[in-house]
Design an enzyme around this catalytic site. Sequence first.
Site, PDB file in Angstrom:
ATOM      1  N   LYS A 157      15.083  20.762  23.853  1.00 29.90           N
ATOM      2  CA  LYS A 157      16.440  20.202  23.872  1.00 29.90           C
ATOM      3  C   LYS A 157      16.634  19.258  25.062  1.00 29.90           C
ATOM      4  CE  LYS A 157      18.910  23.381  20.908  1.00 29.90           C
ATOM      5  NZ  LYS A 157      20.083  24.193  20.663  1.00 29.90           N
ATOM      6  N   LYS A 175      11.405  23.129  12.787  1.00 27.01           N
ATOM      7  CA  LYS A 175      12.398  24.123  12.386  1.00 27.01           C
ATOM      8  C   LYS A 175      13.668  23.430  11.889  1.00 27.01           C
ATOM      9  CE  LYS A 175      15.391  26.021  15.324  1.00 27.01           C
ATOM     10  NZ  LYS A 175      16.681  26.169  14.665  1.00 27.01           N
ATOM     11  N   LYS A 183      20.630  22.751  13.267  1.00 29.81           N
ATOM     12  CA  LYS A 183      21.938  22.110  13.168  1.00 29.81           C
ATOM     13  C   LYS A 183      21.949  20.798  13.923  1.00 29.81           C
ATOM     14  CE  LYS A 183      24.285  26.173  14.005  1.00 29.81           C
ATOM     15  NZ  LYS A 183      24.009  26.431  15.413  1.00 29.81           N
TER      16      LYS A 183
END
Length: 329
Positions: free
Chosen positions: A112, A193, A196
């Site tokens: 991230k 993966k 969202k």
Amino acid sequence: MRARVLSGIQPSGQLHLGNYLGALKNWAEIQGQYESIFCIVDLHAVTVYQDPAELRAKIRETAALFIASGIDPAQSSIVVQSDVPAHAELAWLLTCVTPVGWLQRMTQFKAKAEKQETVGDGLLQYPVLMAADILLYNASIVPVGEDQSQHLELARDIAQRFNSLYGETFVMPATHLPAVGSRIMGLDDPDAKMSKSATGSGHAIGLLDPLDQVRKKIMRATTDSQPAVNFDGLGSGVQNLLNIFQAFSGWPGEKLREHFNGMRYGDLKKQVAEMVAASLEPLQERFHDIMAEPGYLDRVLREGAERVSPIAKSTVQLVKERMGLYSGA
Ligand code: ATP
Ligand code: MG
């Protein structure tokens, strides 16, 4: 006393099939056996920037999707994380016993952080807040998707470190993965993966996507250069479609193999698309009913917070005492 279960989902975007199969479906299945607490973890969501108006709406939408997925508010407490201040309070106390090197090693932090221009400290602290969510209630079982295994290991390490510094305080939480569907991959990229926060219209199936769009996305899913399903050498895209079908149908592995081996990819996709659309239809209907009932969600969330707050407060009080902090006369 029944063992306690805790888990959460970030209201950071549109909930998808991975959230459903990796988390929500499993929660609904096990909630009756435990004292369950399910959180809309909004403090986690703001570890990356969220538009305030959108976040406000997503918190309610996520709560409604919990219920539409079968979480029963009469049995389980549904709680907005920021509504119970003890989550943030315990997170700070645990931050002080967590070596920064443990956090810098986390896969999710690295992935991230790479996408952010400026990396907020919250992104690094994320797993400490997650440990606080769990330890606050002394939850012994945490049902999550496979991507959260590393954070749970860290939560156990933090609990152990606290216990060894200040005396036995926390229960060690166990990771509980669903048998099938613990890692649903992106339809556009079966090596990543489903998330969202990932962009790309063909990446994720949103739980609230119109059903014709759901079918289209599955029909366009990335497979490989083979023409038909071959169980002796499944590519990751085909494996992902089969996992999705199996998680929804509950079919045992042999039945899946017998039915799909040798089937052309186009036909496989049609059957997966029908299975997913048929499963999402009633969920979406329930979602719209819940959203249309005035006052219902607020009541559920208020009751959830009221039920869990005394547990959370008493844990923070104990932790403060153990650490020698001022905890009142
Ligand atoms: P974000 O991209 O914002 O991190 P996310 O899709 O990863 O969103 P989270 O809110 O972080 O969703 O995770 C909620 C729960 O869903 C966790 O238990 C997580 O393990 C599970 N989960 C998330 N993605 C998947 C997936 N692709 N397959 C199975 N489970 C998943
Ligand atoms: Mg995530």
